[in-house]
Design a protein around this motif. Structure first.
Motif, PDB file in Angstrom:
ATOM      1  N   ILE A  19      80.598  24.589  70.589  1.00 56.81           N
ATOM      2  CA  ILE A  19      81.737  25.077  69.075  1.00 56.81           C
ATOM      3  C   ILE A  19      82.784  24.764  70.184  1.00 56.81           C
ATOM      4  CG2 ILE A  19      82.839  26.230  67.249  1.00 56.81           C
ATOM      5  CD1 ILE A  19      79.896  25.119  66.607  1.00 56.81           C
TER       6      ILE A  19
ATOM      7  N   GLU B 141      80.551  33.481  61.207  1.00 55.13           N
ATOM      8  CA  GLU B 141      79.675  32.925  61.646  1.00 55.13           C
ATOM      9  C   GLU B 141      79.725  31.556  62.238  1.00 55.13           C
ATOM     10  OE1 GLU B 141      76.826  33.787  61.139  1.00 55.13           O
ATOM     11  OE2 GLU B 141      77.413  35.746  59.800  1.00 55.13           O
ATOM     12  N   ALA B 142      80.592  31.207  62.497  1.00 59.05           N
ATOM     13  CA  ALA B 142      81.302  29.604  63.376  1.00 59.05           C
ATOM     14  C   ALA B 142      81.440  29.663  64.692  1.00 59.05           C
ATOM     15  CB  ALA B 142      82.223  28.659  62.363  1.00 59.05           C
ATOM     16  N   GLN B 143      82.539  30.981  64.191  1.00 56.74           N
ATOM     17  CA  GLN B 143      83.547  31.914  65.844  1.00 56.74           C
ATOM     18  C   GLN B 143      82.011  32.747  66.262  1.00 56.74           C
ATOM     19  OE1 GLN B 143      85.989  34.015  63.576  1.00 56.74           O
ATOM     20  NE2 GLN B 143      87.479  32.711  63.337  1.00 56.74           N
TER      21      GLN B 143
ATOM     22  N   VAL C 176      88.018  26.182  65.475  1.00 51.82           N
ATOM     23  CA  VAL C 176      87.332  26.524  63.127  1.00 51.82           C
ATOM     24  C   VAL C 176      89.103  26.337  63.067  1.00 51.82           C
ATOM     25  CG1 VAL C 176      86.853  27.787  62.627  1.00 51.82           C
ATOM     26  CG2 VAL C 176      85.904  27.413  64.053  1.00 51.82           C
TER      27      VAL C 176
ATOM     28  N   ILE D 283      75.467  28.422  60.506  1.00 44.74           N
ATOM     29  CA  ILE D 283      75.994  27.878  59.329  1.00 44.74           C
ATOM     30  C   ILE D 283      75.425  28.633  58.629  1.00 44.74           C
ATOM     31  CG2 ILE D 283      77.050  25.730  58.420  1.00 44.74           C
ATOM     32  CD1 ILE D 283      78.867  26.551  60.919  1.00 44.74           C
TER      33      ILE D 283
ATOM     34  N   LYS E  64      83.222  19.150  61.706  1.00 44.57           N
ATOM     35  CA  LYS E  64      82.622  19.158  60.773  1.00 44.57           C
ATOM     36  C   LYS E  64      83.141  19.959  59.626  1.00 44.57           C
ATOM     37  CE  LYS E  64      78.042  20.653  60.333  1.00 44.57           C
ATOM     38  NZ  LYS E  64      77.485  20.856  59.591  1.00 44.57           N
TER      39      LYS E  64
ATOM     40  N   MET F   2      83.229  20.408  67.466  1.00 39.47           N
ATOM     41  CA  MET F   2      81.957  20.519  67.785  1.00 39.47           C
ATOM     42  C   MET F   2      81.645  19.717  68.960  1.00 39.47           C
ATOM     43  SD  MET F   2      79.427  20.918  65.005  1.00 39.47           S
ATOM     44  CE  MET F   2      79.389  19.744  64.087  1.00 39.47           C
TER      45      MET F   2
ATOM     46  N   ARG G  90      83.346  31.181  58.045  1.00 39.77           N
ATOM     47  CA  ARG G  90      84.529  31.219  59.508  1.00 39.77           C
ATOM     48  C   ARG G  90      83.443  31.823  60.764  1.00 39.77           C
ATOM     49  NH1 ARG G  90      89.387  29.068  59.517  1.00 39.77           N
ATOM     50  NH2 ARG G  90      89.800  30.526  61.094  1.00 39.77           N
TER      51      ARG G  90
ATOM     52  N   ILE H  35      85.646  22.942  61.104  1.00 35.78           N
ATOM     53  CA  ILE H  35      84.286  23.158  62.567  1.00 35.78           C
ATOM     54  C   ILE H  35      84.665  21.963  63.207  1.00 35.78           C
ATOM     55  CG2 ILE H  35      82.831  24.281  63.739  1.00 35.78           C
ATOM     56  CD1 ILE H  35      81.741  25.230  60.953  1.00 35.78           C
TER      57      ILE H  35
ATOM     58  N   ASP I  78      74.459  23.308  64.243  1.00 35.49           N
ATOM     59  CA  ASP I  78      74.901  24.307  62.853  1.00 35.49           C
ATOM     60  C   ASP I  78      74.327  25.687  62.758  1.00 35.49           C
ATOM     61  OD1 ASP I  78      75.780  22.487  62.016  1.00 35.49           O
ATOM     62  OD2 ASP I  78      74.312  22.403  60.292  1.00 35.49           O
TER      63      ASP I  78
END
Length: 710
Positions: free
Chosen positions: A73, A58-60, A76, A154, A39, A87, A56, A85, A151
Motif C-alpha cells: 500500500i 484498515e487501509a492505513q 491513501v 479492507i 482502488k 497500491m 481508511r 487507495i 485487500d
C-alpha cells in the motif's frame, strides 16, 4: 475517471478490475514515474461515515505490512467525495481467472500458490491484521509466478448491514468460515478456513458449497458436509487432502493453530513418504452443528476440540500404565470370559448382518453425464438410470441457454441405485434493465455505466445541435425498460452540443427587403411584432438605419431574434433646394467634361452627374438641408475645380437666390505678323535713282496693304 489526475499525482490510465466495494484502475504515478493500482471506493459507500472511517483506518494498517507476498500500500487519500487507495501494480492475472481457465491445477502448482498465500497470512497475523476476505479474486499471480495477496484489512470494514448489498458479499460468501457466516467476530483461523476452500477449488475446479442465495450458502458452511476433494479428483495425494480437511473444519479448535503450522504442513505434503499417509478422521460435523447458535451477532461457540486419531492413539497407549495400580487377582478368568462372550456376540452379529445386507443389497449404476442437456432431458435420463434429482433445482445465471444443465454434483463414477444428484441449471444470461437517461448529463451517465461494468467502447455518443444545454442526452438506444446483457450491449446516445451559432450579418445601409432576406438566410428571426421600427431620416425611405440587440459580426445562436430600424423618409423640418448650374465649355466653341459633386444632409461628396458639353448647359442639382446645415456644390471642368456654390438652411428658408454660372473663356484673335526691315545695300553707280524709286513704291504698297489689313 479515465484521463483524470487523482490527487494531482496519479493519472488514471484504464480500469482493470472491480469488486463489490470499489473499482480498480491502472494509473501512472507522475511524481515517481511508475505504474500503480488505484482502488476507488464506490459512490454508494461514500456517505457512510462509519464505513469510510474503517476503510481508511484498515487501509492505513495494511500499509504497515511489508512482505514479498503482500501487495504494498503506497498511499491513501480523498479528493472531493472520491476515497482511494494507491497500491502496488502487479502485471499478471488473478487466481480466479487462472482457475476458470485451467482448473483443476497441477498439485505442485496449487501447493506452491497456497504456500505463498499462507506465508503472507502468517506475516499479517503476526501484525494483528485479519484478512477476512481470502478468495481467488484477491490473489494476484505475477508474470514471474510471484503470488501477491491484496485487500488486506479492507474486508474488515464491511459491516453486517452490507450482507444484502448486491456484489458486496455474494462473491465472498462461498469462502466464508462458519463463524464469519454468522456475522460475528472472526480471528486468524477464519483466514485458514478460507485458504482451505481456495486450495479445494484449485485442485477440484469447483466450490465446496453452492446455493441459491448467500444465506443458503452460509447455512451450508454451518451445517453441511462438503464432498471430499479426492472424491472429485482422485489424483490429489492423501497428504494434501488431509490439509484441506483440517483447514476446513467447522470447529475452529480443530483447524491449524496458526498459519505457520499450516505452512509447515504444506512444505512437506508432497514428500514421497507422506503422499499416501493415513486419512485424517474427525467426529461427525453434525454433532458439532447441533450446539452452534443461529446466524446472528454474538460470541462464537467454541466447542471443545474432539480428539484426533493421533490423540486417540496416544490416549490408548496410556491405559496399561494406569491399570497397573489395580489389584492382582485372577487375571486369566475374567479375560477369558469376556473374550469368549465377545466372540460369540460378534459371530451372531456377522451372520445376522450378512443376511440383512443380502436382503438390502442394491445394484450400482454409472452416473450419466447430463451437462449440456435440458433439465427435462436430464431428469428423464437420470430417472431411467435409477437415480433421483435433488430438489430444489439450483438455478444460476449463465451464458448457456435457459434450462440447460451446466453442472451436476456427481459424474464419472458408479453409485448406488436411488442416489440423489444435485443439478445446476442455467437461468439464462444475467440481464440488466436499461434506465431512462434522457435529459440527464452525458458525462454522469457514462461514469455510472462504466461502474456497472461496461467498457468505453460499448458507449457511443453523437453530438447534435439542440436548444437543450450542451451535454444533455436527447435520446438513447436501447430505450428505457429494455433488457440487455452487460457484456454484449452497445449503447448509443444523442447528445446536445447546444444551439448552432452563426455570425450576425451587417444589415445597416441595406434596404428593408435585403435585410429581411439576410435574416431568413441565416436562420434568424425578426424580433417581437414584425421586428421593424420606422423613423424619419435623411437616408432614403426603406433604408435600414440600425439593428439590435446584436451587432454585425457577433456570434449568435440560430433562431435568435433581431429587430431593425428603417427610414420612413425625410424629417418634417427638412428642406430641399435645387441648384441650376449653368456651365459653358472652357473655351468657346470647344468641348469640356463637367462633373458635379455635392454635400448635404444626406451625405458628403456625392457625385451628382458627369457629362461632356460643347455649349452653355444647365445642370440641376437637388440637395436636402436640415436646420443649421448647409449644402455645397462643387463643379469640376476638365478635371479642375471650376467653382463652388453653397446654400444654408436659413437662406433656403428665406428664398434667397443668385445666379449659378460657370462661364468659359472667349476665343483669342490671332496677332498680325510683324515685318522685318530690310538691310540697307550700297547702290551701284548709275542705277541708284531707279532702284530707289522702285523700292519706295513696294513699301507703300506694303504700307497700303498693311493699312488695308488693319
Amino acid at each position: 475517471m479515465i484521463g483524470h489526475e487523482l490527487g494531482g499525482r496519479y493519472e488514471i490510465l484504464a480500469r482493470i478490475g472491480e469488486g463489490g466495494m470499489a473499482l480498480v484502475y491502472k494509473a501512472h504515478d507522475i511524481l515517481l514515474g511508475r505504474n500503480v493500482a488505484v482502488k476507488v471506493l464506490r459512490q454508494q459507500f461514500v456517505h457512510d461515515e462509519e464505513f469510510v472511517r474503517r476503510f481508511r483506518r484498515e487501509a492505513q494498517s495494511a500499509a504497515a505490512l511489508s512482505h514479498p507476498n503482500v501487495v504494498s500500500i503506497y498511499d491513501v487519500g480523498q479528493e472531493d467525495e472520491t476515497h482511494y487507495i494507491v497500491m502496488e501494480y502487479v502485471e499478471g492475472s488473478n487466481l480466479n481467472e487462472i482457475i476458470t481457465e485451467r482448473a483443476p491445477l497441477q498439485t505442485e502448482e496449487a501447493v506452491r500458490i497456497a504456500m505463498q498465500i499462507c506465508d503472507a497470512l502468517e506475516h499479517a497475523h503476526y501484525n494483528q491484521i485479519i484478512h477476512r476476505d481470502i478468495k481467488p479474486h484477491n490473489i494476484l499471480i505475477g508474470k514471474n509466478g510471484r503470488v501477491k495477496v491484496t485487500d488486506f484489512g479492507i474486508a474488515r470494514a464491511v459491516t453486517s448491514s452490507t450482507i444484502t448489498q448486491a456484489g458486496s458479499v455474494v462473491g465472498s460468501v462461498h469462502y466464508f468460515s462458519p463463524e464469519h457466516a454468522k456475522g460475528v467476530s472472526t480471528g486468524e483461523k477464519s483466514d485458514l478456513y478460507s485458504l482451505g476452500i481456495v486450495l479445494y477449488q484449485m485442485l477440484t475446479g469447483k466450490l465446496p458449497f453452492l446455493g441459491e442465495s448467500p444465506i443458503s450458502v452460509a447455512l451450508k458452511h454451518l451445517q453441511e458436509r462438503f464432498e471430499e476433494p479426492r472424491v472429485v479428483n482422485p489424483h490429489i495425494p492423501q497428504s494434501l487432502e488431509n490439509i484441506i480437511l483440517r483447514s476446513m473444519r467447522k470447529n475452529p479448535g480443530e483447524r491449524y493453530g496458526s498459519a505457520a503450522d499450516m505452512l509447515r504442513d504444506l512444505e512437506s505434503c508432497l514428500d514421497a513418504g507422506r503422499l499416501n499417509e493415513t486419512k485424517l478422521h474427525f467426529h461427525e460435523d453434525m454433532e458439532d452443528t447441533r450446539v452452534m447458535p443461529a446466524i446472528r451477532g454474538g460470541a462464537v461457540y467454541d466447542a471443545p476440540a474432539e480428539r484426533t486419531t493421533v490423540e486417540q492413539e496416544s490416549y490408548a497407549s496410556r491405559q496399561p500404565q494406569e491399570g497397573q495400580a489395580r489389584t492382582q487377582g485372577k487375571r486369566w478368568i475374567k479375560p477369558v470370559v469376556m473374550i469368549g462372550g465377545t466372540l460369540l456376540v460378534l459371530g451372531l452379529l456377522f451372520f445376522g448382518l450378512r443376511m440383512f445386507l443380502n436382503d438390502l443389497d442394491t445394484s450400482e449404476v454409472d452416473v450419466p453425464y447430463v451437462v449440456g442437456k435440458t433439465l427435462t432431458q436430464a431428469r428423464s435420463e437420470l430417472e431411467a438410470a435409477g437415480l433421483k434429482v435433488e430438489d430444489p433445482i439450483i438455478y444460476e445465471a449463465s451464458e448457456k441457454p435457459k434450462e440447460e444443465v451446466i453442472q451436476q454434483s456427481k459424474q464419472n463414477m458408479i453409485v448406488k441405485t436411488g442416489t440423489y444428484l444435485r443439478l445446476y441449471v442455467s437461468s439464462g444470461p444475467q440481464m440488466e434493465e436499461m434506465q431512462n437517461y434522457v435529459d440527464q448529463k452525458y458525462s454522469d451517465v457514462r461514469d455510472n455505466l462504466l461502474t456497472l461494468g461496461l467498457t468505453a467502447d460499448q458507449i457511443k455518443s453523437e453530438e447534435v445541435f439542440s436548444d437543450k444545454p450542451a451535454g444533455t442526452i436527447l435520446s438513447q438506444s436501447p430505450v428505457a425498460g429494455e433488457q440487455f446483457r452487460i457484456e454484449q450491449v452497445a449503447i448509443r446516445f444523442e447528445v446536445s452540443k447546444g444551439l448552432e451559432m452563426v455570425a450576425m450579418p451587417n444589415l445597416v445601409g441595406r434596404t428593408q427587403k435585403e435585410a429581411i432576406n439576410l435574416i431568413r438566410d441565416n436562420e434568424l428571426r425578426l424580433g417581437p411584432g414584425n421586428g421593424i421600427v420606422e423613423e424619419p431620416s435623411f437616408e432614403p425611405a426603406g433604408t435600414v438605419l440600425e439593428q439590435f440587440p446584436h451587432e454585425a459580426g457577433t456570434e449568435v445562436a440560430k433562431g435568435a431574434e433581431v429587430s431593425i430600424t428603417v427610414s420612413s423618409g425625410l424629417p418634417a423640418d427638412a428642406r430641399q433646394f435645387t441648384f441650376n448650374i449653368n456651365v459653358s465649355p472652357a473655351q468657346a466653341g470647344g468641348t469640356s467634361e463637367v462633373k458635379v459633386v455635392y454635400s448635404d444632409a444626406t451625405g458628403q461628396n456625392i457625385e451628382c452627374c458627369k457629362q461632356t458639353i460643347s455649349d452653355w448647359t444647365t445642370i440641376p442639382v437637388k440637395v436636402t438641408l436640415g436646420p443649421g446645415k448647409e449644402a455645397q456644390v462643387m463643379v469640376y471642368r476638365d478635371g479642375e475645380l471650376a467653382d463652388v456654390f453653397t446654400r444654408t438652411y436659413d437662406q433656403v428658408q428665406a428664398g434667397a437666390s443668385q445666379g449659378e454660372s460657370v462661364p468659359g473663356m472667349a476665343p483669342q484673335e490671332p496677332e498680325p505678323p510683324v515685318e522685318q526691315p530690310a538691310e540697307p545695300q550700297e547702290p551701284e553707280q548709275g542705277a541708284a535713282t531707279e532702284n530707289g524709286g522702285a523700292n519706295q513704291g513696294e513699301s507703300h504698297n506694303s504700307g497700303g496693304n498693311h493699312d488695308e489689313q488693319g
